[in-house]
Enzyme design. Structure first.
Site, PDB file in Angstrom:
ATOM      1  N   SER A 154      50.448 -66.537 104.934  1.00 27.44           N
ATOM      2  CA  SER A 154      51.194 -66.017 106.093  1.00 27.44           C
ATOM      3  C   SER A 154      51.064 -66.859 107.348  1.00 27.44           C
ATOM      4  O   SER A 154      51.804 -66.626 108.308  1.00 27.44           O
ATOM      5  CB  SER A 154      50.763 -64.585 106.398  1.00 27.44           C
ATOM      6  OG  SER A 154      51.353 -63.716 105.477  1.00 27.44           O
TER       7      SER A 154
ATOM      8  N   TYR B  73      48.349 -58.210 111.833  1.00 28.30           N
ATOM      9  CA  TYR B  73      48.928 -56.953 111.331  1.00 28.30           C
ATOM     10  C   TYR B  73      48.309 -55.746 112.040  1.00 28.30           C
ATOM     11  O   TYR B  73      48.135 -55.799 113.252  1.00 28.30           O
ATOM     12  CB  TYR B  73      48.779 -56.864 109.805  1.00 28.30           C
ATOM     13  CG  TYR B  73      49.193 -58.135 109.128  1.00 28.30           C
ATOM     14  CD1 TYR B  73      50.515 -58.570 109.188  1.00 28.30           C
ATOM     15  CD2 TYR B  73      48.274 -58.943 108.473  1.00 28.30           C
ATOM     16  CE1 TYR B  73      50.918 -59.747 108.598  1.00 28.30           C
ATOM     17  CE2 TYR B  73      48.662 -60.133 107.882  1.00 28.30           C
ATOM     18  CZ  TYR B  73      49.985 -60.527 107.943  1.00 28.30           C
ATOM     19  OH  TYR B  73      50.367 -61.708 107.363  1.00 28.30           O
TER      20      TYR B  73
ATOM     21  N   LYS C  20      54.190 -68.372 108.429  1.00 27.73           N
ATOM     22  CA  LYS C  20      55.170 -67.605 109.202  1.00 27.73           C
ATOM     23  C   LYS C  20      55.249 -68.099 110.646  1.00 27.73           C
ATOM     24  O   LYS C  20      56.281 -67.958 111.305  1.00 27.73           O
ATOM     25  CB  LYS C  20      54.809 -66.112 109.174  1.00 27.73           C
ATOM     26  CG  LYS C  20      54.874 -65.487 107.773  1.00 27.73           C
ATOM     27  CD  LYS C  20      54.273 -64.081 107.761  1.00 27.73           C
ATOM     28  CE  LYS C  20      54.277 -63.463 106.368  1.00 27.73           C
ATOM     29  NZ  LYS C  20      53.565 -62.148 106.338  1.00 27.73           N
TER      30      LYS C  20
ATOM     31  N   VAL D 213      46.694 -64.449 103.619  1.00 24.76           N
ATOM     32  CA  VAL D 213      45.874 -63.907 102.526  1.00 24.76           C
ATOM     33  C   VAL D 213      45.179 -65.001 101.702  1.00 24.76           C
ATOM     34  O   VAL D 213      44.409 -64.694 100.806  1.00 24.76           O
ATOM     35  CB  VAL D 213      46.635 -62.949 101.577  1.00 24.76           C
ATOM     36  CG1 VAL D 213      47.017 -61.658 102.263  1.00 24.76           C
ATOM     37  CG2 VAL D 213      47.832 -63.631 100.942  1.00 24.76           C
TER      38      VAL D 213
ATOM     39  N   TYR E 100      60.696 -68.248 100.573  1.00 20.64           N
ATOM     40  CA  TYR E 100      59.543 -67.650 101.247  1.00 20.64           C
ATOM     41  C   TYR E 100      58.245 -67.879 100.456  1.00 20.64           C
ATOM     42  O   TYR E 100      57.218 -68.263 101.027  1.00 20.64           O
ATOM     43  CB  TYR E 100      59.823 -66.153 101.451  1.00 20.64           C
ATOM     44  CG  TYR E 100      58.642 -65.334 101.892  1.00 20.64           C
ATOM     45  CD1 TYR E 100      58.186 -65.372 103.211  1.00 20.64           C
ATOM     46  CD2 TYR E 100      57.963 -64.514 100.989  1.00 20.64           C
ATOM     47  CE1 TYR E 100      57.091 -64.619 103.606  1.00 20.64           C
ATOM     48  CE2 TYR E 100      56.878 -63.754 101.381  1.00 20.64           C
ATOM     49  CZ  TYR E 100      56.449 -63.809 102.692  1.00 20.64           C
ATOM     50  OH  TYR E 100      55.360 -63.067 103.084  1.00 20.64           O
TER      51      TYR E 100
END
Ligand code: GLN
Length: 303
Positions: A64, A239, A67, A257, A191
């Site tokens: 992530s 998050y 991102k 992760v 992705y």
């Protein structure tokens, strides 16, 4: 020995003493096999110095953290138009939650939860082939890091694709609301490959210099986009543990992760930490601890 070297060695030693590693991501088979007892930290400072401790030359799956780069690339390409499709609010739900999509007609709350990142990648992909969008993300990372030897691990991408029921559900739900421009499988494939980019902590810390304002940005990255990306990292980068991370560390950060964390100390340093074991929020267990120690020992904070 330089003061920063001493601090990083101290953090590495403490992390190994505490041996509180957490568990590697179990839902991506290729990541579940990684031994949790590993740690690395790298810091690039405003004078261009790079200090590391631990396994700083071992590539890991950035997941992530990608991102951040896809957001920067997409903002460079379509600018403000992205915000009609993705919000900018933190959430109290897990990174792969579907609940959030129901409350706002398929508009994800922010670009760092999975649904928001899928929409961001979808926007970057529009009108092009997946390999072109991936080349753009990888090219941007290489430029930001000043390194060419950064690659996608296709085995990790395939591994995630095989077990991706949750992300498929998210993508199809987005499509049902008309919030995907491409075929959901095409966007997801792009992705998964972006998430499977591998970097060392040295490379990742180097890539954050632009966000920290330590390096002149390539023409596609404006100061406004860099500042806004930092703001989203601070509010949404961990998050539903972003509030706790801001409270303890006080710096914009983005987790993945794969166990990595990119941390930005504006005008002071760009920091990368890696330890593959995760806590219950999907953030690196030892990495979060190391970020907390670094903030305490250096006094770096945006507050
Ligand atoms: N590729 C991962 C997923 O979509 C990324 C999640 C993460 O790093 N938090 O589930």
């Amino acid at each position: 020995m330089h003061n920063l070297d001493r601090i990083l060695n101290q953090i590495r030693d403490r992390i190994h003493e505490e041996a509180d590693w957490g568990l590697p991501a179990q839902y991506i088979p290729e990541l579940a096999n990684v031994a949790p007892e590993q740690f690395a930290i790298s810091v690039v400072t405003s004078n261009g110095q790079c200090c590391s401790a631990g396994q700083a030359d071992r590539p890991f799956s950035i997941q992530s953290i990608s991102k951040v780069f896809s957001l920067v690339a997409t903002l460079g390409r379509i600018g403000e138009a992205l915000w009609t499709r993705v919000g900018r609010e933190p959430t109290r739900a897990a990174f792969d939650s579907i609940m959030l999509l129901e409350t706002d007609n398929g508009r994800p709350p922010n670009p760092f939860v999975n649904a928001g990142a899928i929409v961001t990648t979808d926007a970057l992909l529009a009108g092009r082939e997946p390999r072109q969008a991936l080349a753009e993300i990888l090219g941007l990372i290489r430029t930001m890091a000043g390194r060419d030897d950064i690659y996608i691990n296709k085995r990790v991408a395939q591994s995630e694709k095989r077990t991706a029921e949750r992300n498929k559900a998210l993508a199809h739900y987005l499509a049902s609301h008309g919030n995907l421009l491409n075929d959901p499988d095409l966007t997801l494939g792009t992705y998964f490959h972006q998430c499977a980019i591998e970097m060392t902590t040295v490379q990742l810390a180097m890539s954050g210099r632009v966000l920290a304002g330590l390096d002149c940005a390539p023409p596609t990255i404006s100061r406004t986009h860099a500042r806004r990306t930092n703001a989203l990292m601070m509010t949404c980068g961990h998050y539903d543990a972003s509030g706790e991370f801001a409270f303890k560390v006080g710096l914009p950060g983005k987790s993945g992760v794969g166990g990595g964390i990119l941390l930005i100390a504006p005008r002071r340093a760009s920091i990368a930490i890696w330890s593959p074991g995760l806590n219950g929020y999907g953030n690196s267990q030892a990495g979060t601890r190391a970020a907390t120690m670094l903030a305490e020992l250096t006094g770096w904070s945006v507050f």
